[in-house]
Design an enzyme around this catalytic site. Structure first.
Site, PDB file in Angstrom:
ATOM      1  N   LYS A 164      71.297   4.851  -0.029  1.00  0.00           N
ATOM      2  CA  LYS A 164      71.812   3.601  -0.589  1.00  0.00           C
ATOM      3  C   LYS A 164      73.332   3.640  -0.602  1.00  0.00           C
ATOM      4  O   LYS A 164      73.962   4.701  -0.615  1.00  0.00           O
ATOM      5  CB  LYS A 164      71.273   3.358  -2.004  1.00  0.00           C
ATOM      6  CG  LYS A 164      71.625   4.420  -3.046  1.00  0.00           C
ATOM      7  CD  LYS A 164      72.986   4.275  -3.685  1.00  0.00           C
ATOM      8  CE  LYS A 164      73.254   5.359  -4.730  1.00  0.00           C
ATOM      9  NZ  LYS A 164      74.674   5.407  -5.147  1.00  0.00           N
TER      10      LYS A 164
ATOM     11  N   ALA B 218      74.395  15.481  -2.548  1.00  0.00           N
ATOM     12  CA  ALA B 218      75.389  15.276  -3.614  1.00  0.00           C
ATOM     13  C   ALA B 218      76.540  14.409  -3.116  1.00  0.00           C
ATOM     14  O   ALA B 218      77.696  14.641  -3.428  1.00  0.00           O
ATOM     15  CB  ALA B 218      75.916  16.607  -4.144  1.00  0.00           C
TER      16      ALA B 218
ATOM     17  N   GLY C  64      76.649  10.835  -3.320  1.00  0.00           N
ATOM     18  CA  GLY C  64      76.737   9.485  -3.866  1.00  0.00           C
ATOM     19  C   GLY C  64      75.889   8.479  -3.123  1.00  0.00           C
ATOM     20  O   GLY C  64      76.101   7.274  -3.252  1.00  0.00           O
TER      21      GLY C  64
ATOM     22  N   SER D 234      67.365  11.248  -5.179  1.00  0.00           N
ATOM     23  CA  SER D 234      66.499  10.178  -5.666  1.00  0.00           C
ATOM     24  C   SER D 234      65.558   9.706  -4.566  1.00  0.00           C
ATOM     25  O   SER D 234      64.376   9.421  -4.818  1.00  0.00           O
ATOM     26  CB  SER D 234      67.347   9.004  -6.165  1.00  0.00           C
ATOM     27  OG  SER D 234      68.136   9.385  -7.267  1.00  0.00           O
TER      28      SER D 234
ATOM     29  N   ASP E  58      68.462   6.138 -10.139  1.00  0.00           N
ATOM     30  CA  ASP E  58      68.472   5.594  -8.776  1.00  0.00           C
ATOM     31  C   ASP E  58      67.109   5.661  -8.097  1.00  0.00           C
ATOM     32  O   ASP E  58      66.935   5.097  -7.009  1.00  0.00           O
ATOM     33  CB  ASP E  58      69.486   6.347  -7.906  1.00  0.00           C
ATOM     34  CG  ASP E  58      70.927   6.018  -8.256  1.00  0.00           C
ATOM     35  OD1 ASP E  58      71.158   5.022  -8.967  1.00  0.00           O
ATOM     36  OD2 ASP E  58      71.827   6.774  -7.832  1.00  0.00           O
TER      37      ASP E  58
END
Length: 308
Positions: free
Chosen positions: A12, A99, A101, A106, A139
């Site tokens: 995302k 890691a 972002g 998720s 998330d």
């Protein structure tokens, strides 16, 4: 023997991340506009005597393979819901930065839920799956849903959003990761430093940008570029000042918008079209301000079973 089941799950990008003040429970209310993009992890669930996690692909060495792995926790939670042992081998093929972002962990959790549900024939309702997702992390529900959505609360309360076209992105992946809790703490610290305070008592409730929602609905990349925001970007830049050079390199290459993705340290660049995205990607790779560069477009669907 039961055949393995593979779920494919997208990354995302947050086109808006408005962060409210620190709540008494330690979380922040968000107005979080998600867009699922075409970088995918795959999670394959195979029957096993006990729960086991293996990982391959980009940055696999940095992904835990014990029960702290979010995919493992997803399998445990789903098994508990149905009163069975989490006897499954989860094999994760990584493509989403770790890691970074972009919700890679998720995504793996959502993929594990979907793959295990199909493997075990549990037929868990969509409502139950989303509730499990929300328990696992803010998330995770969006990783299951995909497309475009507004996340309220901690980001887990989703409203699907209409999109009128495809948006083209370039992602500059930095060396190493950034801890999401550390970035939120730095956001609070920077707010306190201004004298404005950092709690819900002083920070206005976050709201989605109407201009941004309109740009998504009309499929207008130039209008979207003018509206993208990330309240966590100052904190990410404070913790990783070198990201400013990456953002500048992308802007200089002609990106319509340059921003830190979520809590970082991956930087996201919105381009006019696929050709422009490739130009930005080439310039970023030559700039030596990031470790790797990826291109992707969105929106794309959420977690999907691809083999069963």
């Amino acid at each position: 023997m039961t055949r393995p089941v593979t779920a494919r799950v997208p990354a995302k990008v947050n086109v808006q991340l408005a962060v409210g003040g620190l709540r008494p429970d330690g979380f922040h209310d968000l107005a979080n506009v998600f867009l699922a993009v075409g970088l995918h992890d795959e999670v394959t669930a195979t029957p096993a005597d006990t729960l086991r996690v293996t990982v391959e692909g980009a940055d696999a060495a940095h992904v835990p393979t014990d029960h702290t792995n979010l995919a493992a926790r997803a399998a445990i939670a789903l098994a508990a819901r149905h009163g069975r042992a989490p006897a499954v081998h989860l094999h994760i093929t990584k493509s989403i930065p770790v890691a970074g972002g972009m919700a890679g962990g998720s995504a793996d959790a959502a993929g594990a839920l979907l793959a295990c549900d199909a493997l075990w024939g549990a037929r868990t309702s969509r409502t139950e799956l989303l509730a499990l997702c929300a328990d696992l992390g803010s998330d995770v529900p969006f990783s299951l849903v995909g497309g475009a959505a507004l996340g309220r609360g901690r980001g887990e309360l989703l409203t699907p959003l209409e999109t009128g076209g495809t948006f083209h992105w370039v992602f500059a992946v930095a060396d190493g990761g950034l801890s999401t809790p550390a970035v939120y703490r730095e956001c609070d610290r920077l707010r306190e430093e201004t004298g404005a305070g950092a709690t819900v008592a002083t920070i206005p409730d976050p709201e989605p940008s109407e201009a941004l929602l309109t740009a998504l609905r009309t499929g207008d990349p130039t209008a979207l570029a003018a509206a993208v925001t990330n309240d966590l970007q100052p904190a990410a830049l404070s913790l990783r000042p070198a990201l400013a050079e990456t953002l500048r390199a992308g802007a200089d290459a002609g990106a319509l918008a340059s921003l830190v993705s979520g809590s970082g340290p991956t930087c996201a660049f919105l381009a006019k079209d696929a050709e422009a995205a490739q130009h930005v990607a080439t310039a970023l790779a030559a700039s030596r301000t990031c470790r790797t560069v990826r291109t992707a477009s969105g929106p794309v669907p959420g977690a999907t079973v691809t083999t069963a």
